[in-house]
Design an enzyme around this catalytic site. Structure first.
Site, short mmCIF file in Angstrom:
data_model
loop_
_atom_site.label_atom_id
_atom_site.label_comp_id
_atom_site.label_asym_id
_atom_site.label_seq_id
_atom_site.Cartn_x
_atom_site.Cartn_y
_atom_site.Cartn_z
N GLU A 173 0.83 -1.22 0.00
CA GLU A 173 0.00 0.00 0.00
C GLU A 173 0.86 1.27 0.00
OE1 GLU A 173 -3.04 -0.39 3.08
OE2 GLU A 173 -4.00 -1.99 1.95
N GLU A 292 -5.38 -8.66 -0.45
CA GLU A 292 -6.11 -8.36 0.80
C GLU A 292 -7.57 -8.16 0.43
OE1 GLU A 292 -4.70 -5.45 3.65
OE2 GLU A 292 -2.62 -5.80 3.05
O1 AHR Z 1 -5.05 -6.14 6.89
C1 AHR Z 1 -4.95 -5.03 7.71
C2 AHR Z 1 -4.26 -3.87 7.03
O2 AHR Z 1 -5.05 -3.42 5.97
C3 AHR Z 1 -2.93 -4.16 6.36
O3 AHR Z 1 -1.87 -4.06 7.24
C4 AHR Z 1 -2.84 -3.08 5.33
O4 AHR Z 1 -2.10 -3.49 4.22
C5 AHR Z 1 -4.29 -2.75 5.00
O5 AHR Z 1 -4.54 -1.41 5.06
#
Ligand code: AHR
Length: 504
Positions: A173, A292
């Site tokens: 990110e 994610e």
């Molecule tokens: O999964 C939780 C968080 O969400 C992770 O650390 C990040 O990559 C995202 O914002």
């Protein structure tokens, strides 16, 4: 009663499912590691300090690949601090979640744990506070056989054979202002290109994931994808997508329509990848790593309070969303969306796996238990392997506040050649009415419905706890197939798994 129609033909193929779409994620965050997968003082810990009850629940999910060690954590991760004799390791301030990282569990311990649950590792490198040099050192530690500084360090730490980690994330990110070491698109594209180039010199067999936008509503989306890929296209293989949803307005119909947004997000990222390919007259197709995805909103206030007012604790209870039944439906819808896009989504990680926005929870002094969202993932991972078929679905619709008219039924079919079976996953996201689904499997003369598994609860807000599992799948009455057709009742607000056996 309303009817929907689904036509399946085994010659209408989307793609073979890449087993890596059933991946997950363990970050050094909250209680994911400490008192999650690792708790030496727990009565069920094995000789490594790994909780056996957790290993069992993770193994049942058959998770193919696990992303590690973050997430936001990776942007200030000093991997050397996490290896070597435990008594020499020092705690560090962990900046992403303002916690204290004791470093008693590190990358060697993780690799041992991952092999216990039969999963591959997807390793992320720190491109926040570090860069190319450290990414190369880490890769040398993990994958180079022997005779160099870092490979010998690994051997000295007790691991003679290289880990041979094949999948690597180039940071995390990097577009987000919350990220330690945030980059502009040009800064990131250049850094990712140079890091990828160097890493592939060390191990040409690795595959690399370039960081995409943190979520679809980021102001720089999709320019971020276009600009960064223009810079690192020659060296990377995938681009990442991250997305979390939540029922923030307590409007369940609208909440369950968010999977349509996920589909739009995927299609837009594909367009950006293909734009860059065309612009470069490239031959290589960049595929998608949805590394994610999940529901995340229940625990936001606690998270803010802990990180702001109670920092520097070891393993504070962060991001401990307690999921309800409608969240399980949402997770099912997201899984179907990933399968529908199996031709381009090759990797996906349910974020996360244990205690932190997770299907599995642990009590530090007690048992490990399954959240509601455990079940759709279990079913997809177990029965969703093979070739995704392109179904023709004609579904009635209902109206939602933000998303307008959306289909009642969202479904997909997967054909498993080895087992001679077809599985249909279907969510009835109409929360008021049951729907009859007419299924026509026209390319197969003889088949029978083996089982119909349903996840349903009359209360959309029903939760599981360590003491009581209220939301669990049940097998329902199997209807007879006649002339290649059958009618199945899909209860209002339900996740359905229909398993067919094909007879030769
Ligand atoms: O999964 C939780 C968080 O969400 C992770 O650390 C990040 O990559 C995202 O914002």
């Amino acid at each position: 009663m309303k009817n929907a129609k689904m036509v399946i033909d085994k010659d209408f193929k989307i793609s073979r499912v890449d087993h890596r779409i059933y991946g997950s994620f363990i970050e050094h965050l909250g209680r994911a590691v400490y008192s999650g997968i690792y708790q030496p003082e727990h009565p069920l810990a094995d000789e490594n300090g790994f909780r056996k009850d957790v290993i069992e629940l993770v193994s049942d999910l058959d998770v193919s690949v696990i992303r590690y060690p973050g997430g936001n954590f990776v942007s200030n991760f000093f991997w050397e601090d996490s290896v070597g004799p435990v008594e020499n390791r020092k705690p560090r301030l962990e900046l992403a979640w303002r916690s204290l990282e004791p470093n008693t569990f590190g990358l060697d311990e993780f690799s041992r744990w991952a092999s216990k649950v039969n999963a591959d590792t997807m390793m992320a490198v720190n491109l926040g506070t570090r860069g190319t040099k450290d990414a190369c050192n880490l890769l040398e530690y993990c994958n180079y056989p022997s005779g160099t500084k870092y490979s010998n360090m690994r051997i000295g730490n007790g691991k003679k054979e290289p880990y041979n980690i094949k999948l690597w994330c180039l940071g995390n990110e990097m577009d987000g202002e919350w990220q330690v070491g945030q980059k502009t698109m040009t800064e990131y594209g250049r850094l990712a290109a140079e890091t990828a180039k160097a890493m592939k010199l060390i191990d040409p067999e690795i595959e690399l994931v370039s960081c995409g936008s943190s979520y679809m509503e980021m102001p720089t989306f999709p320019q971020w994808e276009a600009t960064t890929l223009e810079l690192d296209y020659d060296y990377v293989d995938y681009i990442s997508l991250h997305q979390y949803y939540g029922n923030l307005n307590n409007d369940s119909s609208d909440y369950l329509a968010y999977s349509d947004d996920m589909d739009k997000f995927i299609k837009s990222v594909i367009a950006a990848c293909d734009f860059v390919k065309a612009k470069k007259r490239g031959r290589k197709t960049i595929n998608l790593s949805f590394d994610e995805w999940n529901v995340w909103f229940h625990s936001k206030d606690e998270e803010e309070d802990i990180t702001k007012n109670h920092p520097w604790q070891v393993a504070p209870p962060l991001l401990e969303d307690h999921y309800n039944f409608e969240d399980a439906l949402m997770v099912g819808l997201m899984l179907i969306t990933l399968l529908k896009n199996a031709d381009r989504v090759k990797i996906a990680c349910l974020a996360q796996l244990v205690n932190v926005i997770a299907p599995i929870m642990t009590e530090p002094d007690g048992k490990a238990w399954r959240q509601t969202i455990y079940y759709p993932f279990l079913h997809a991972s177990k029965y969703g392997r093979g070739i995704v078929l392109q179904p023709l679905v004609d579904s009635p619709k209902h109206t939602t506040l933000e998303h307008g008219e959306v289909s009642d039924i969202v479904s997909i079919a997967v054909y498993n050649e080895e087992e001679e079976s077809i599985t249909i996953f279907a969510v009835n996201r109409n929360i008021i009415e049951d729907i009859i689904l007419d299924i026509d499997i026209r390319s197969m003369d003889k088949f029978s419905l083996k089982e119909h598994i349903v996840l349903h609860h009359d209360n959309l807000k029903a939760e599981n706890t360590a003491k009581q599992e209220q939301v669990y799948p049940v097998k329902t009455e199997v209807v007879k197939v006649e002339h290649g057709k059958l009618e199945v009742n899909l209860k209002k607000a339900s996740w359905n798994v229909l398993r067919f056996k094909i007879s030769k």
